[in-house]
Design a protein around this motif. Structure first.
Motif, PDB file in Angstrom:
ATOM      1  N   TYR A 101     -71.061  78.863  -3.697  1.00  0.00           N
ATOM      2  CA  TYR A 101     -70.956  78.787  -2.244  1.00  0.00           C
ATOM      3  C   TYR A 101     -70.701  77.365  -1.762  1.00  0.00           C
ATOM      4  N   LYS A 102     -70.968  76.381  -2.611  1.00  0.00           N
ATOM      5  CA  LYS A 102     -70.844  74.986  -2.209  1.00  0.00           C
ATOM      6  C   LYS A 102     -69.420  74.673  -1.766  1.00  0.00           C
ATOM      7  N   ASN A 103     -69.298  74.080  -0.552  1.00  0.00           N
ATOM      8  CA  ASN A 103     -68.003  73.660   0.025  1.00  0.00           C
ATOM      9  C   ASN A 103     -67.039  74.832   0.244  1.00  0.00           C
ATOM     10  N   SER A 104     -67.586  76.050   0.362  1.00  0.00           N
ATOM     11  CA  SER A 104     -66.729  77.213   0.584  1.00  0.00           C
ATOM     12  C   SER A 104     -66.689  77.565   2.075  1.00  0.00           C
ATOM     13  N   ALA A 105     -65.800  78.493   2.433  1.00  0.00           N
ATOM     14  CA  ALA A 105     -65.723  78.961   3.813  1.00  0.00           C
ATOM     15  C   ALA A 105     -67.012  79.663   4.220  1.00  0.00           C
ATOM     16  N   PRO A 125     -76.813  78.819   7.847  1.00  0.00           N
ATOM     17  CA  PRO A 125     -77.726  77.792   8.358  1.00  0.00           C
ATOM     18  C   PRO A 125     -78.238  76.850   7.273  1.00  0.00           C
ATOM     19  N   VAL A 126     -77.671  76.944   6.067  1.00  0.00           N
ATOM     20  CA  VAL A 126     -78.086  76.086   4.955  1.00  0.00           C
ATOM     21  C   VAL A 126     -76.858  75.480   4.293  1.00  0.00           C
ATOM     22  N   THR A 127     -77.078  74.366   3.634  1.00  0.00           N
ATOM     23  CA  THR A 127     -76.082  73.803   2.727  1.00  0.00           C
ATOM     24  C   THR A 127     -76.575  74.024   1.308  1.00  0.00           C
ATOM     25  N   ILE A 128     -75.666  74.039   0.377  1.00  0.00           N
ATOM     26  CA  ILE A 128     -76.012  74.355  -1.001  1.00  0.00           C
ATOM     27  C   ILE A 128     -76.336  73.064  -1.744  1.00  0.00           C
ATOM     28  N   GLN A 168     -81.099  76.941  -4.754  1.00  0.00           N
ATOM     29  CA  GLN A 168     -81.205  75.584  -4.230  1.00  0.00           C
ATOM     30  C   GLN A 168     -80.391  75.460  -2.940  1.00  0.00           C
ATOM     31  N   VAL A 169     -81.100  75.403  -1.820  1.00  0.00           N
ATOM     32  CA  VAL A 169     -80.448  75.232  -0.523  1.00  0.00           C
ATOM     33  C   VAL A 169     -81.236  74.220   0.301  1.00  0.00           C
ATOM     34  N   LEU A 170     -80.562  73.658   1.291  1.00  0.00           N
ATOM     35  CA  LEU A 170     -81.188  72.739   2.229  1.00  0.00           C
ATOM     36  C   LEU A 170     -80.905  73.216   3.652  1.00  0.00           C
ATOM     37  N   PRO A 171     -81.895  73.161   4.545  1.00  0.00           N
ATOM     38  CA  PRO A 171     -81.654  73.601   5.925  1.00  0.00           C
ATOM     39  C   PRO A 171     -80.717  72.644   6.661  1.00  0.00           C
ATOM     40  N   LYS A 172     -79.764  73.193   7.408  1.00  0.00           N
ATOM     41  CA  LYS A 172     -78.921  72.348   8.249  1.00  0.00           C
ATOM     42  C   LYS A 172     -79.711  71.804   9.430  1.00  0.00           C
ATOM     43  N   HIS A 173     -80.750  72.486   9.808  1.00  0.00           N
ATOM     44  CA  HIS A 173     -81.650  72.015  10.858  1.00  0.00           C
ATOM     45  C   HIS A 173     -83.012  72.640  10.596  1.00  0.00           C
ATOM     46  N   GLU A 174     -84.075  71.854  10.717  1.00  0.00           N
ATOM     47  CA  GLU A 174     -85.410  72.353  10.397  1.00  0.00           C
ATOM     48  C   GLU A 174     -85.843  73.496  11.325  1.00  0.00           C
ATOM     49  N   ARG A 175     -85.287  73.546  12.539  1.00  0.00           N
ATOM     50  CA  ARG A 175     -85.662  74.624  13.466  1.00  0.00           C
ATOM     51  C   ARG A 175     -85.201  75.980  12.960  1.00  0.00           C
ATOM     52  N   TYR A 176     -84.222  75.993  12.034  1.00  0.00           N
ATOM     53  CA  TYR A 176     -83.723  77.262  11.513  1.00  0.00           C
ATOM     54  C   TYR A 176     -84.685  77.880  10.501  1.00  0.00           C
ATOM     55  N   MET A 177     -85.646  77.090   9.981  1.00  0.00           N
ATOM     56  CA  MET A 177     -86.509  77.573   8.905  1.00  0.00           C
ATOM     57  C   MET A 177     -87.650  78.409   9.472  1.00  0.00           C
ATOM     58  N   LEU A 178     -87.694  79.685   9.085  1.00  0.00           N
ATOM     59  CA  LEU A 178     -88.730  80.597   9.551  1.00  0.00           C
ATOM     60  C   LEU A 178     -89.785  80.843   8.483  1.00  0.00           C
ATOM     61  N   PHE A 179     -89.375  80.946   7.239  1.00  0.00           N
ATOM     62  CA  PHE A 179     -90.297  81.085   6.111  1.00  0.00           C
ATOM     63  C   PHE A 179     -90.000  79.984   5.102  1.00  0.00           C
ATOM     64  N   ALA A 180     -91.057  79.533   4.425  1.00  0.00           N
ATOM     65  CA  ALA A 180     -90.888  78.517   3.384  1.00  0.00           C
ATOM     66  C   ALA A 180     -91.763  78.885   2.196  1.00  0.00           C
ATOM     67  N   THR A 181     -91.443  78.298   1.047  1.00  0.00           N
ATOM     68  CA  THR A 181     -92.310  78.458  -0.110  1.00  0.00           C
ATOM     69  C   THR A 181     -93.516  77.546   0.062  1.00  0.00           C
ATOM     70  N   ARG A 207     -90.043  74.420   0.236  1.00  0.00           N
ATOM     71  CA  ARG A 207     -88.623  74.756   0.197  1.00  0.00           C
ATOM     72  C   ARG A 207     -88.324  75.882   1.193  1.00  0.00           C
ATOM     73  N   PRO A 208     -87.142  75.892   1.800  1.00  0.00           N
ATOM     74  CA  PRO A 208     -86.803  76.977   2.726  1.00  0.00           C
ATOM     75  C   PRO A 208     -86.691  78.312   2.005  1.00  0.00           C
ATOM     76  N   ALA A 209     -87.130  79.395   2.675  1.00  0.00           N
ATOM     77  CA  ALA A 209     -87.032  80.741   2.114  1.00  0.00           C
ATOM     78  C   ALA A 209     -86.220  81.648   3.030  1.00  0.00           C
ATOM     79  N   LEU A 210     -86.576  81.692   4.317  1.00  0.00           N
ATOM     80  CA  LEU A 210     -85.818  82.479   5.293  1.00  0.00           C
ATOM     81  C   LEU A 210     -85.341  81.543   6.396  1.00  0.00           C
ATOM     82  N   MET A 211     -84.013  81.533   6.600  1.00  0.00           N
ATOM     83  CA  MET A 211     -83.412  80.699   7.641  1.00  0.00           C
ATOM     84  C   MET A 211     -82.641  81.613   8.584  1.00  0.00           C
TER      85      MET A 211
END
Length: 809
Positions: free
Chosen positions: A348-352, A358-361, A599-612, A616-620
């Motif tokens: 998914y990295k750098n793909s359409a 809401p995450v980057t890879i 392995q993902v990173l949130p594009k914005h922390e407000r998007y994170m609803l669940f975390a480990t 780490r983000p779990a549901l965005m």
């Protein structure tokens, strides 16, 4: 002091301009002649004088423009006057207000007394009525239960009252009458065979227990005597219309609010597309709630689907991903679920597709230190020792009575304990500073590494005392001063009830949060206290890019500020980070055991609803244009979702898909939406229709393309047919909250200088009105004129000196 101190910066360019103009020769002379050299030398003192005088003149004028002033406090001995505001709405029938006329007569003997009726009958817009009667330097005495039938927050009146130097007091009413009101909370439109939660809520006044019956389509689910405030039900409805009815049988004062009707209409299950290459247990779950089509790749058209779910799909096998962007622009939803073949494993990295999510890879990098954090702790007067009223019950007679209870700094002690726990939980490689604020900010501990200073910081927090009033924005301004100039991540943990009587301070707090966000400083707000301004605290977090938490959710801060640990080959659990989102609100969630993580990173922390549990983000979840997108990037060791699919935990998935779907009838040619109806109360109805609605006797207003609205006023109680739909018509809002508003009872209007009086305390009321009539006001006295006169005098003096010098050659 100066009103606009930045005006002084103008002195520098004006000084340079004066020097250039005066020293430059605009008439060309023979620079080699002896006479010219003598002339230039004679001009030097003259030019110096001109530069000095003109600079002083310009400086005086600029100071005058900057608005010099001095605040002067004056004592005013006003005429004692009281304005009684009397609520005569129907809900006040619970109280004996026969004392009002006698009270008015007694007060009028000693002072100017005015009485105004602020509400009558079954409509009580109290906030608006009190606002209209709030005038400068006035003393208001309110006789009311403070139940505003429009739902307005009456306590917001304190902001206006303080700005006008108006005091607001009220009479503490008592009553031996009793009453109970029942409501049913939940949606009026659901899709068939989809579990939906409803709450039967009972508001009581002077009642220990009540007899309640609750039925669904005449099937009784509750029938007995109860003493609790609400009951939750998860209901499944078959196709068609359904009737929910709750009834209180215990005799009480108002019979109107003893029955509540709710009509529920089911719609067809929305069509959801599941894209997965494997036989998946997820399909069985989704088929319980939605009409599901299962495919191995995207079809030629997505128009008929309300949401698309991609489960563990490699990028190359999804199909034409560009269709998804257009699909989202048409208000649809996309849910991407992880596994061994998706996200970082699925290219998914750098793909359409990544641009839609809401995450980057990619994995978070390990850091030698995490963040610079300042805990900003509210120590204002709302956290001081207070006397509040608590309801008690006589165990022998069952009689309800009220007692005054002094709470010795309860809220401040709770705030300090919370700050200590947060400090203990933070990663030791963080740098932490602590400040407290009321009307000023006080540094409790400077910004220092936690590794070597944690215990000292904790000791300083525990020694903190309460302060005076509240300037809510000062807590952020002071924290910024501590963070300014530091490198790396900058964060503020703002612990407060957010309560203030000054509307301008609330605007300033929001503006400050917005400015901090632009500077890369996130504010994490933590609400505290029995009552707090949740809307304000949410706004502050959102505007800065931070997250809002309740005090009970402090462990989630530790997740946000912890270094992500390696979870490979280790079991982990997940839990909600935000509780204010549709997906997570009131969500019951049991522990889950998972092993897989994309392995993902949130594009914005407000998007994170669940975390480990390791941060780490779990549901965005986020918006893409008018569409909605969510990702779930944790899974079981076999690549499936494990006990996330259990009956209770699966709500995290169905809630997410319900959020992605939105209105389940938005793709139909005709659909109608409305809220609960109330007798003789305007009801707004919205229609989605491809043609202009045609119903006899109704006029419609176009709101948007294919969207229309109209307003009706129901004239009967119970279930009624309206525009081809059945609605439940209930009692007026006036009867919904019997008794005195406990929020007003506890908070009152103390910030205005007002008091609470018993009806019989006439002498105390008179003494108080006479005392508060002596008011201290602060006025701004301008000092512009002396600077203007000085500039004019200096200008004329310079002109005289120039004339004398010219005559002397």
């Amino acid at each position: 002091m100066l009103a606009s101190p930045k005006m002084l910066y103008l002195i520098i360019p004006f000084f340079l301009f004066i020097v250039i103009i005066i020293t430059r020769a605009f008439v060309k002379r023979d620079g080699n002649s002896t006479s010219d050299i003598r002339y230039q030398r004679r001009k030097i003192p003259y030019r110096i004088l001109m530069i000095l005088s003109r600079t002083i003149i310009i400086t005086l004028l600029i100071i005058a423009l900057a608005g010099p002033y001095k605040d002067i406090t004056k004592e005013l001995q006003g005429d004692p006057k009281v304005h009684i505001l009397w609520d005569q709405s129907t809900s006040m029938d619970l109280y004996d207000t026969s004392f009002v006329n006698t009270l008015e007569k007694e007060l009028s003997k000693r002072m100017d007394t005015e009485v105004s009726i602020i509400a009558a009958g079954e409509h009580s817009p109290l906030k608006q009525a009190i606002l209209l009667n709030t005038k400068k330097f006035e003393n208001l005495l309110i006789i009311s239960d403070f139940q505003d039938s429009t739902g307005e927050n009456i306590l917001e009146l304190t902001e206006k009252a303080i700005s006008l130097n108006t005091t607001i007091s009220y009479i503490d009413l008592s009553s031996e009458m009793r009453d109970a009101a029942v409501t049913i909370e939940g949606p009026t439109k659901v899709w068939e065979e989809s579990p939906t939660r409803y709450r039967v809520k009972v508001n009581t006044f002077n009642m220990n227990a009540y007899e309640l019956t609750f039925s669904v389509d005449e099937e009784i689910l509750l029938d007995g005597f109860y003493d609790q405030e609400w009951f939750d039900f998860e209901l499944n409805f078959t196709k068609g219309n359904h009737r929910l009815m709750a009834r209180i049988s215990t005799p009480d004062h108002f019979s109107e609010n003893n029955i509540y009707f709710k009509a529920v209409r089911t719609t067809e299950k929305p069509l959801v597309l599941l894209i997965s290459k494997k036989t998946t247990p997820l399909l069985e779950l989704l088929q319980q709630f939605y009409d599901v089509e299962h495919m191995a790749s995207l079809p030629a058209s997505l128009d008929s689907y309300y949401a698309v779910v991609l489960e563990d799909m490699p990028y190359k096998d999804i199909g034409d991903v560009n269709k998804l962007a257009q699909y989202l622009e048409e208000s649809n939803g996309l849910f991407v679920i992880g596994g061994f073949h998706s996200f970082d494993y699925g290219d998914y990295k750098n793909s359409a597709l990544e641009t839609l999510l809401p995450v980057t890879i990619g994995a978070a990098k390990k850091k030698s230190h995490n963040a610079n954090i300042v805990i900003s702790l509210d120590r204002s007067s709302s956290f001081q020792s207070v006397v509040s009223r608590e309801r008690r019950v006589n165990e022998e007679t069952g009689e309800i009575y009220w007692v005054d209870v002094e709470q010795q700094g309860k809220e401040l002690n709770t705030a300090k304990a919370l700050a200590v726990e947060i400090t203990k939980d933070l990663n030791r490689f963080n740098s932490l500073g602590v400040l407290a604020f009321d009307v000023n900010a006080y540094q409790v501990s400077p910004l220092v590494p936690l590794l070597t200073n944690k215990q000292q910081i904790i000791e300083k927090i525990t020694q903190l005392d309460s302060g005076s009033g509240t300037y809510v924005h000062i807590g952020l301004v002071g924290a910024y001063e501590m963070l300014k100039g530091t490198g790396g991540s900058k964060n503020i943990i703002y612990i407060s009830d957010g309560l203030t009587s000054n509307e301008q301070h609330m605007h300033t707090l929001r503006d400050t949060a917005r400015t901090l966000g632009l500077k890369g400083i996130k504010v994490y707000t933590v609400s505290l206290g029995e009552y707090y301004n949740e809307e304000l605290l949410r706004d502050v977090a959102m505007l800065s890019g931070g997250v809002y938490f309740k005090a009970s959710e402090r462990n989630r801060l530790n997740v946000l500020f912890g270094d992500p640990d390696d979870t490979a080959d280790q079991a982990f659990s997940i839990f909600p980070i935000r509780s204010d989102h549709f997906i997570t609100k009131d969500l019951d969630f049991n522990d889950v055991t998972l092993y897989g993580y994309n392995q993902v990173l949130p594009k914005h922390e407000r998007y994170m609803l669940f975390a480990t549990e390791t941060g780490r983000p779990a549901l965005m979840a986020s918006h893409f244009g008018v569409g909605r997108v969510a990702t779930f990037n944790v899974f079981q060791s076999d690549g499936n979702l494990g006990n996330v699919l259990s009956s209770e935990n699966s709500r995290i998935l169905t809630r997410t898909i319900n959020w992605l779907i939105g209105d389940p009838e938005r793709k139909k040619d005709f659909a109608i939406s409305y809220d609960d109806a109330h007798y003789q109360t305007p009801l707004a109805i919205t229609l989605h229709s491809v043609t202009y609605p045609s119903f006899e006797g109704f006029n419609f207003t176009s709101l948007d393309e294919d969207v229309y609205s109209t307003v009706v006023i129901p004239e009967t109680y119970g279930f009624e047919q309206l525009l081809g739909e059945e609605i439940g018509v209930n009692y007026k809002k006036e009867y919904e909250q019997p008794g005195l508003s406990e929020r007003v009872l506890n908070e009152a209007f103390a910030d205005t200088g007002g008091k609470v009086f018993k009806p019989e305390n006439k002498e105390e009321i008179i003494s108080y009105i006479i005392e508060v009539s002596r008011r201290s006001i602060t006025e701004r006295d301008s000092y512009r004129m002396p600077f203007l006169i000085a500039a004019m005098c200096l200008f004329f003096l310079e002109a005289i000196i120039r004339k004398l010098l010219e005559r002397s050659g």
